[in-house]
Design an enzyme around this catalytic site. Structure first.
Site, PDB file in Angstrom:
ATOM      1  CB  SER A   7      14.452  33.009 -30.666  1.00 38.22           C
ATOM      2  OG  SER A   7      14.169  33.143 -31.826  1.00 38.22           O
ATOM      3  CG  HIS A  32      15.521  28.333 -31.451  1.00 37.47           C
ATOM      4  ND1 HIS A  32      15.449  27.214 -31.781  1.00 37.47           N
ATOM      5  CD2 HIS A  32      14.553  29.294 -32.451  1.00 37.47           C
ATOM      6  CE1 HIS A  32      14.538  26.814 -32.691  1.00 37.47           C
ATOM      7  NE2 HIS A  32      14.705  28.184 -33.422  1.00 37.47           N
ATOM      8  CG  ASP A  34      15.821  31.513 -35.093  1.00 34.40           C
ATOM      9  OD1 ASP A  34      15.143  29.912 -35.648  1.00 34.40           O
ATOM     10  OD2 ASP A  34      15.149  32.605 -34.046  1.00 34.40           O
ATOM     11  CG  MET A  36      16.029  33.617 -40.747  1.00 34.91           C
ATOM     12  SD  MET A  36      14.835  34.238 -40.832  1.00 34.91           S
ATOM     13  CE  MET A  36      13.999  33.651 -39.121  1.00 34.91           C
ATOM     14  CG  HIS A  65      14.769  26.897 -36.421  1.00 37.77           C
ATOM     15  ND1 HIS A  65      14.005  27.768 -36.714  1.00 37.77           N
ATOM     16  CD2 HIS A  65      14.278  26.338 -38.231  1.00 37.77           C
ATOM     17  CE1 HIS A  65      12.667  27.793 -36.992  1.00 37.77           C
ATOM     18  NE2 HIS A  65      13.213  26.361 -38.412  1.00 37.77           N
ATOM     19  CG  MET A  67      14.120  28.671 -41.334  1.00 36.95           C
ATOM     20  SD  MET A  67      13.569  30.005 -39.968  1.00 36.95           S
ATOM     21  CE  MET A  67      14.779  30.165 -38.636  1.00 36.95           C
ATOM     22  CG  MET A 136       8.637  25.987 -37.777  1.00 39.02           C
ATOM     23  SD  MET A 136       9.325  26.946 -36.458  1.00 39.02           S
ATOM     24  CE  MET A 136       9.388  28.946 -36.836  1.00 39.02           C
ATOM     25  CG  ASP A 174      11.266  28.697 -32.680  1.00 38.09           C
ATOM     26  OD1 ASP A 174      10.728  29.976 -32.452  1.00 38.09           O
ATOM     27  OD2 ASP A 174      11.587  28.532 -34.117  1.00 38.09           O
TER      28      ASP A 174
HETATM   29  C1  DX5 Z   1      10.895  32.485 -36.647  1.00 38.86           C
HETATM   30  C2  DX5 Z   1      12.038  31.612 -35.643  1.00 38.86           C
HETATM   31  C3  DX5 Z   1      11.953  31.712 -34.634  1.00 38.86           C
HETATM   32  C4  DX5 Z   1      11.568  32.975 -34.462  1.00 38.86           C
HETATM   33  C5  DX5 Z   1      10.503  32.925 -32.880  1.00 38.86           C
HETATM   34  O1  DX5 Z   1      11.155  32.163 -38.093  1.00 38.86           O
HETATM   35  O2  DX5 Z   1      12.094  30.838 -36.437  1.00 38.86           O
HETATM   36  O3  DX5 Z   1      12.445  31.321 -34.644  1.00 38.86           O
HETATM   37  O4  DX5 Z   1      12.696  33.788 -33.602  1.00 38.86           O
HETATM   38  O5  DX5 Z   1      10.605  34.680 -32.186  1.00 38.86           O
HETATM   39  P1  DX5 Z   1       9.199  35.128 -31.263  1.00 38.86           P
HETATM   40  O6  DX5 Z   1       9.453  33.899 -29.868  1.00 38.86           O
HETATM   41  O7  DX5 Z   1       9.301  36.147 -31.770  1.00 38.86           O
HETATM   42  O8  DX5 Z   1       8.168  34.567 -32.191  1.00 38.86           O
HETATM   43 ZN    ZN Z   2      13.205  28.841 -34.579  1.00 41.44          ZN
END
Ligand code: DX5
Ligand code: ZN
Length: 223
Positions: A7, A32, A34, A36, A65, A67, A136, A174
């Site tokens: 990620s 991956h 993320d 947000m 991903h 969010m 998650m 994740d």
């Molecule tokens: C959290 C994200 C994850 C996160 C994972 O909202 O979706 O992908 O970045 O990072 P670690 O492995 O550090 O928990």
């Molecule tokens: Zn994620």
């Protein structure tokens, strides 16, 4: 098949190109990403612009991903930026099946994500329709949180249901995943592991990925 998805959120953002190469060289399968929005989750990360700018530097599969509150509104920009797989949250939309079908109609693999408080059973109608299910193992919004082992019961429920229906389902986990708890994830039936901090903050990501692959080989789904 078993896949490892570092990620990018945990990378050193002053050297994204080098960080991505480090993961590619260590044997990653996916990257991956993320996204947000500060609305669906209480944090803001990056968007399609950043994804487009790293696209030319790697062959890794971009596992995006989302969010965000209105995934359908932005999905075209992520496809254009180079996403290979898009996942969105069950909790973020009113009609998840309609959103899933609308995204798949754009000829991109699409998955659906559940946060820790959402029960596994809500995803039963998506088995055989979604290209991936993401469970998650932390509350979405931040990297570096502690793994919630209780979430693995949901992975088990979904894997069992998929097997009973004869569906070869991709189940991704994740949040807080590392070399130690990877074995619990694979035993529960996950075949895609996302790992941010444990890989990017390590000087030996290759060793950690090797341990994860051993977990998948020696500790497959136990039912
Ligand atoms: C959290 C994200 C994850 C996160 C994972 O909202 O979706 O992908 O970045 O990072 P670690 O492995 O550090 O928990
Ligand atoms: Zn994620």
């Amino acid at each position: 098949m078993f896949y490892i998805a570092p990620s990018l959120l945990a990378a050193d953002f002053s050297d994204l190109k080098g960080e991505i190469k480090r993961m590619e060289d260590a044997g990653a399968n996916y990257l991956h990403l993320d996204v947000m929005d500060g609305h669906f989750v209480p944090n803001i990360s990056f968007g399609a612009g950043l994804i487009a700018s790293i696209r030319k530097h790697t062959q890794l599969i971009f596992d995006v991903h989302l969010m965000i509150s209105d995934p359908l509104k932005y999905v075209d920009s992520f496809i254009k930026a180079g996403a290979d797989i898009i996942t969105f949250h069950y909790e973020a939309v009113e009609r998840p099946m309609d959103v899933l079908k609308a995204i798949k109609a754009k000829h991109i693999p699409c998955g659906i994500v559940i946060s820790p408080k959402t029960p596994a059973e809500v995803l039963f109608p998506f088995i055989g329709v979604a290209d991936m299910i993401l469970v998650m193992t932390v509350e979405p919004g931040f990297g570096g949180q502690s793994f919630m082992p209780e979430c693995l019961d949901k992975v088990r429920i979904l894997r069992r249901e998929a097997l009973a229906r004869g569906v070869n389902l991709n189940i991704e986990v994740d949040g807080g995943i590392n070399a130690e708890n990877a074995v619990h994830c694979t035993e529960a039936g996950a075949n895609i592991l996302v790992a941010g901090s444990s890989l990017f903050k390590s000087k030996k990501p290759k060793t950690i990925m090797a341990q994860m692959r051993t977990a998948a080989k020696e500790h497959p789904f136990v039912g």
